[in-house]
Design a protein around this motif. Structure first.
Motif, PDB file in Angstrom:
ATOM      1  N   LYS A 116      -0.670  27.735  17.091  1.00 29.57           N
ATOM      2  CA  LYS A 116      -1.598  28.692  17.703  1.00 29.57           C
ATOM      3  C   LYS A 116      -1.656  30.018  16.947  1.00 29.57           C
ATOM      4  CE  LYS A 116      -1.144  26.725  22.344  1.00 29.57           C
ATOM      5  NZ  LYS A 116      -2.501  26.140  22.331  1.00 29.57           N
ATOM      6  N   LEU A 117      -0.764  30.216  15.992  1.00 29.06           N
ATOM      7  CA  LEU A 117      -0.818  31.433  15.190  1.00 29.06           C
ATOM      8  C   LEU A 117      -2.023  31.435  14.261  1.00 29.06           C
ATOM      9  CD1 LEU A 117       2.946  31.840  14.165  1.00 29.06           C
ATOM     10  CD2 LEU A 117       1.732  32.976  16.034  1.00 29.06           C
ATOM     11  N   GLY A 118      -2.483  30.251  13.861  1.00 29.61           N
ATOM     12  CA  GLY A 118      -3.574  30.153  12.910  1.00 29.61           C
ATOM     13  C   GLY A 118      -4.947  30.277  13.547  1.00 29.61           C
ATOM     14  N   ARG A 119      -5.923  30.689  12.748  1.00 29.40           N
ATOM     15  CA  ARG A 119      -7.296  30.851  13.233  1.00 29.40           C
ATOM     16  C   ARG A 119      -7.932  29.503  13.571  1.00 29.40           C
ATOM     17  NH1 ARG A 119     -10.308  35.015   9.233  1.00 29.40           N
ATOM     18  NH2 ARG A 119     -11.899  34.733  10.850  1.00 29.40           N
ATOM     19  N   ASP A 120      -7.519  28.460  12.873  1.00 31.52           N
ATOM     20  CA  ASP A 120      -7.996  27.110  13.132  1.00 31.52           C
ATOM     21  C   ASP A 120      -6.944  26.140  12.597  1.00 31.52           C
ATOM     22  OD1 ASP A 120      -8.401  27.006  10.308  1.00 31.52           O
ATOM     23  OD2 ASP A 120     -10.445  27.735  10.555  1.00 31.52           O
ATOM     24  N   GLN A 121      -7.224  24.842  12.688  1.00 32.14           N
ATOM     25  CA  GLN A 121      -6.239  23.850  12.288  1.00 32.14           C
ATOM     26  C   GLN A 121      -5.906  23.939  10.805  1.00 32.14           C
ATOM     27  OE1 GLN A 121      -4.494  21.721  14.430  1.00 32.14           O
ATOM     28  NE2 GLN A 121      -3.272  21.617  12.553  1.00 32.14           N
ATOM     29  N   VAL A 122      -6.929  24.175   9.978  1.00 30.29           N
ATOM     30  CA  VAL A 122      -6.691  24.310   8.539  1.00 30.29           C
ATOM     31  C   VAL A 122      -5.771  25.494   8.253  1.00 30.29           C
ATOM     32  CG1 VAL A 122      -7.776  24.768   6.298  1.00 30.29           C
ATOM     33  CG2 VAL A 122      -8.867  23.204   7.926  1.00 30.29           C
ATOM     34  N   ALA A 123      -6.050  26.620   8.914  1.00 29.53           N
ATOM     35  CA  ALA A 123      -5.211  27.806   8.731  1.00 29.53           C
ATOM     36  C   ALA A 123      -3.790  27.555   9.217  1.00 29.53           C
ATOM     37  CB  ALA A 123      -5.831  28.997   9.465  1.00 29.53           C
ATOM     38  N   SER A 124      -3.643  26.869  10.353  1.00 33.33           N
ATOM     39  CA  SER A 124      -2.321  26.575  10.897  1.00 33.33           C
ATOM     40  C   SER A 124      -1.510  25.711   9.927  1.00 33.33           C
ATOM     41  CB  SER A 124      -2.446  25.873  12.254  1.00 33.33           C
ATOM     42  OG  SER A 124      -3.032  26.735  13.204  1.00 33.33           O
ATOM     43  N   ASP A 125      -2.165  24.733   9.318  1.00 29.79           N
ATOM     44  CA  ASP A 125      -1.483  23.876   8.346  1.00 29.79           C
ATOM     45  C   ASP A 125      -1.010  24.686   7.139  1.00 29.79           C
ATOM     46  OD1 ASP A 125      -1.909  21.698   9.958  1.00 29.79           O
ATOM     47  OD2 ASP A 125      -3.685  20.993   8.888  1.00 29.79           O
ATOM     48  N   LYS A 126      -1.809  25.645   6.712  1.00 31.63           N
ATOM     49  CA  LYS A 126      -1.412  26.490   5.590  1.00 31.63           C
ATOM     50  C   LYS A 126      -0.234  27.389   5.973  1.00 31.63           C
ATOM     51  CE  LYS A 126      -5.905  26.615   3.250  1.00 31.63           C
ATOM     52  NZ  LYS A 126      -7.041  27.458   2.815  1.00 31.63           N
ATOM     53  N   LEU A 127      -0.248  27.896   7.207  1.00 34.13           N
ATOM     54  CA  LEU A 127       0.847  28.754   7.663  1.00 34.13           C
ATOM     55  C   LEU A 127       2.175  27.998   7.701  1.00 34.13           C
ATOM     56  CD1 LEU A 127      -0.903  30.719  10.558  1.00 34.13           C
ATOM     57  CD2 LEU A 127      -0.184  31.641   8.340  1.00 34.13           C
ATOM     58  N   LYS A 128       2.127  26.731   8.075  1.00 30.62           N
ATOM     59  CA  LYS A 128       3.355  25.939   8.139  1.00 30.62           C
ATOM     60  C   LYS A 128       4.037  25.838   6.778  1.00 30.62           C
ATOM     61  CE  LYS A 128       2.730  23.064  12.238  1.00 30.62           C
ATOM     62  NZ  LYS A 128       2.679  21.682  12.765  1.00 30.62           N
ATOM     63  N   LYS A 129       3.254  25.884   5.739  1.00 30.59           N
ATOM     64  CA  LYS A 129       3.816  25.779   4.390  1.00 30.59           C
ATOM     65  C   LYS A 129       4.650  27.004   4.018  1.00 30.59           C
ATOM     66  CE  LYS A 129       0.147  22.714   2.734  1.00 30.59           C
ATOM     67  NZ  LYS A 129      -0.983  22.529   1.777  1.00 30.59           N
ATOM     68  N   TYR A 130       4.397  28.130   4.701  1.00 29.76           N
ATOM     69  CA  TYR A 130       5.206  29.322   4.457  1.00 29.76           C
ATOM     70  C   TYR A 130       6.626  29.146   4.996  1.00 29.76           C
ATOM     71  CZ  TYR A 130       1.172  32.199   3.066  1.00 29.76           C
ATOM     72  OH  TYR A 130       0.093  32.730   2.416  1.00 29.76           O
ATOM     73  N   GLY A 131       6.760  28.374   6.067  1.00 28.17           N
ATOM     74  CA  GLY A 131       8.081  28.175   6.672  1.00 28.17           C
ATOM     75  C   GLY A 131       8.484  29.319   7.573  1.00 28.17           C
ATOM     76  N   VAL A 132       8.549  30.519   7.023  1.00 27.66           N
ATOM     77  CA  VAL A 132       8.890  31.730   7.768  1.00 27.66           C
ATOM     78  C   VAL A 132       7.776  32.741   7.555  1.00 27.66           C
ATOM     79  CG1 VAL A 132      10.555  33.585   8.123  1.00 27.66           C
ATOM     80  CG2 VAL A 132      11.360  31.309   7.487  1.00 27.66           C
ATOM     81  N   LEU A 133       7.337  33.376   8.652  1.00 27.19           N
ATOM     82  CA  LEU A 133       6.226  34.325   8.590  1.00 27.19           C
ATOM     83  C   LEU A 133       6.654  35.701   9.082  1.00 27.19           C
ATOM     84  CD1 LEU A 133       3.357  32.199  10.206  1.00 27.19           C
ATOM     85  CD2 LEU A 133       3.607  32.749   7.770  1.00 27.19           C
ATOM     86  N   ASP A 134       6.071  36.733   8.486  1.00 28.46           N
ATOM     87  CA  ASP A 134       6.162  38.068   9.081  1.00 28.46           C
ATOM     88  C   ASP A 134       5.238  38.091  10.297  1.00 28.46           C
ATOM     89  OD1 ASP A 134       7.909  39.136   7.169  1.00 28.46           O
ATOM     90  OD2 ASP A 134       6.249  39.602   5.813  1.00 28.46           O
ATOM     91  N   ILE A 135       5.769  38.571  11.400  1.00 30.32           N
ATOM     92  CA  ILE A 135       4.997  38.596  12.645  1.00 30.32           C
ATOM     93  C   ILE A 135       5.196  39.925  13.356  1.00 30.32           C
ATOM     94  CG2 ILE A 135       5.022  36.099  12.989  1.00 30.32           C
ATOM     95  CD1 ILE A 135       7.256  38.048  15.243  1.00 30.32           C
ATOM     96  N   GLU A 136       4.463  40.109  14.433  1.00 34.83           N
ATOM     97  CA  GLU A 136       4.720  41.182  15.381  1.00 34.83           C
ATOM     98  C   GLU A 136       4.629  40.586  16.777  1.00 34.83           C
ATOM     99  OE1 GLU A 136       1.872  44.153  14.360  1.00 34.83           O
ATOM    100  OE2 GLU A 136       0.157  43.062  15.208  1.00 34.83           O
ATOM    101  N   TYR A 137       5.406  41.141  17.692  1.00 36.25           N
ATOM    102  CA  TYR A 137       5.480  40.557  19.025  1.00 36.25           C
ATOM    103  C   TYR A 137       5.632  41.639  20.082  1.00 36.25           C
ATOM    104  CZ  TYR A 137      10.516  41.547  19.146  1.00 36.25           C
ATOM    105  OH  TYR A 137      11.736  42.181  19.154  1.00 36.25           O
ATOM    106  N   LYS A 138       5.312  41.261  21.323  1.00 35.14           N
ATOM    107  CA  LYS A 138       5.634  42.117  22.456  1.00 35.14           C
ATOM    108  C   LYS A 138       5.779  41.263  23.713  1.00 35.14           C
ATOM    109  CE  LYS A 138       0.844  43.647  23.347  1.00 35.14           C
ATOM    110  NZ  LYS A 138       0.001  44.866  23.535  1.00 35.14           N
ATOM    111  N   ARG A 139       6.535  41.776  24.641  1.00 31.57           N
ATOM    112  CA  ARG A 139       6.736  41.125  25.943  1.00 31.57           C
ATOM    113  C   ARG A 139       5.451  41.241  26.740  1.00 31.57           C
ATOM    114  NH1 ARG A 139      11.582  40.796  29.433  1.00 31.57           N
ATOM    115  NH2 ARG A 139      10.992  39.321  31.080  1.00 31.57           N
ATOM    116  N   VAL A 140       5.068  40.154  27.394  1.00 30.78           N
ATOM    117  CA  VAL A 140       3.898  40.160  28.270  1.00 30.78           C
ATOM    118  C   VAL A 140       4.296  39.571  29.618  1.00 30.78           C
ATOM    119  CG1 VAL A 140       2.214  40.039  26.387  1.00 30.78           C
ATOM    120  CG2 VAL A 140       3.103  37.926  27.380  1.00 30.78           C
ATOM    121  N   PRO A 141       3.568  39.894  30.676  1.00 35.52           N
ATOM    122  CA  PRO A 141       3.935  39.367  31.998  1.00 35.52           C
ATOM    123  C   PRO A 141       3.752  37.852  32.071  1.00 35.52           C
ATOM    124  CG  PRO A 141       2.444  41.250  32.187  1.00 35.52           C
ATOM    125  CD  PRO A 141       2.436  40.842  30.753  1.00 35.52           C
ATOM    126  N   CYS A 142       4.711  37.186  32.676  1.00 39.09           N
ATOM    127  CA  CYS A 142       4.542  35.787  33.051  1.00 39.09           C
ATOM    128  C   CYS A 142       3.821  35.768  34.398  1.00 39.09           C
ATOM    129  CB  CYS A 142       5.885  35.088  33.202  1.00 39.09           C
ATOM    130  SG  CYS A 142       6.886  35.036  31.702  1.00 39.09           S
TER     131      CYS A 142
END
Length: 245
Positions: A116-142
């Protein structure tokens, strides 16, 4: 109120940024593999198969600082990567079900969450090849309509000799930091032990109905939530209950 677990295997997360709490924090994320892309049913939170399928399988293991000795189990986060041509602007909304750390990572995502990090399936497949990604995160309500805390009697419980629960879900941005049982005979609350993850236990519980209360923490501080209904005397392993704040 007792529920069948099959009815509550999806947590709905508000993907609207104005509902999120705080600012984004920079970190790194990776992913682990599973045969079907869902989560790990043997995750350290003790959620069992619920931890595999909750939130549609978009789940994650987190580092020690987010794990919080198990109090971070069930927390919800928005995670997004930072490669504009590949990364979705909203990223993934994930639920914590496990503990794990990699190469300076705070998140090790299930395959479904990572995709779900990728814009589409092709992008997601490319992201997986990185293995580790720089990201940003925050807590959201459940969010889950109708109640605020859900817990299940652990599979290893045996009436009347051993009682254990797994706190499966806590609404909002609360963490469960303690659980206590009312001891009618002594007219006092007595603490359950945090066995591991989100599992709390009590050896030789009192016979009859069991009344619990939960200490929850948030940015506003600590408070106790007493279960609105006692667990019936004929409780059994696998039964699931809910209560509201």
């Amino acid at each position: 109120m007792e529920l069948k677990l099959g009815l509550v295997c999806v947590i709905l997360l508000f993907p609207v940024l104005c509902n999120a709490q705080g600012f984004f924090t920079k970190s790194r994320a990776s992913y682990y593999g599973t045969p079907d892309g869902y989560g790990n049913p043997r995750g350290a939170c003790g959620f069992g198969d619920y931890g595999r399928t909750v939130n549609g399988g978009s789940v994650t293991a987190v580092s020690a600082k987010l794990w919080k000795n198990g109090a971070g189990c069930g927390s919800c986060y928005q995670v997004r990567c930072k490669i504009p041509q590949l990364c979705d602007v909203n990223g993934a909304y994930v639920v914590v079900t496990d503990y794990g750390e990699g190469d300076r990572t705070d998140f090790i995502l299930s395959p479904r969450a990572f995709s779900k990090l990728g814009r589409d399936q092709v992008a997601s497949d490319k992201l997986k090849k990185y293995g580790v990604l720089d990201i940003e995160y925050k807590r959201v309500p459940c969010t889950f309509k109708g109640y605020n805390i859900m817990f299940q009697i652990n599979e290893h419980s045996s009436n009347p000799g051993y009682f254990a629960i797994a706190v499966l879900y806590v609404g909002g941005t609360y963490d469960v930091t303690a659980v206590e049982m009312w001891q009618k005979e002594h007219h006092q609350w007595e603490a359950l032990r945090r066995s591991y993850g989100a599992v709390f236990d009590f050896a030789n519980p009192p016979r009859g109905e069991i009344l619990l209360r939960f200490q929850v923490s948030s940015s506003a501080g600590l408070k106790w939530v007493v279960s609105k209904f006692p667990i019936p005397a004929n409780w059994r392993a696998g039964a699931t209950y809910t209560t509201s704040f």
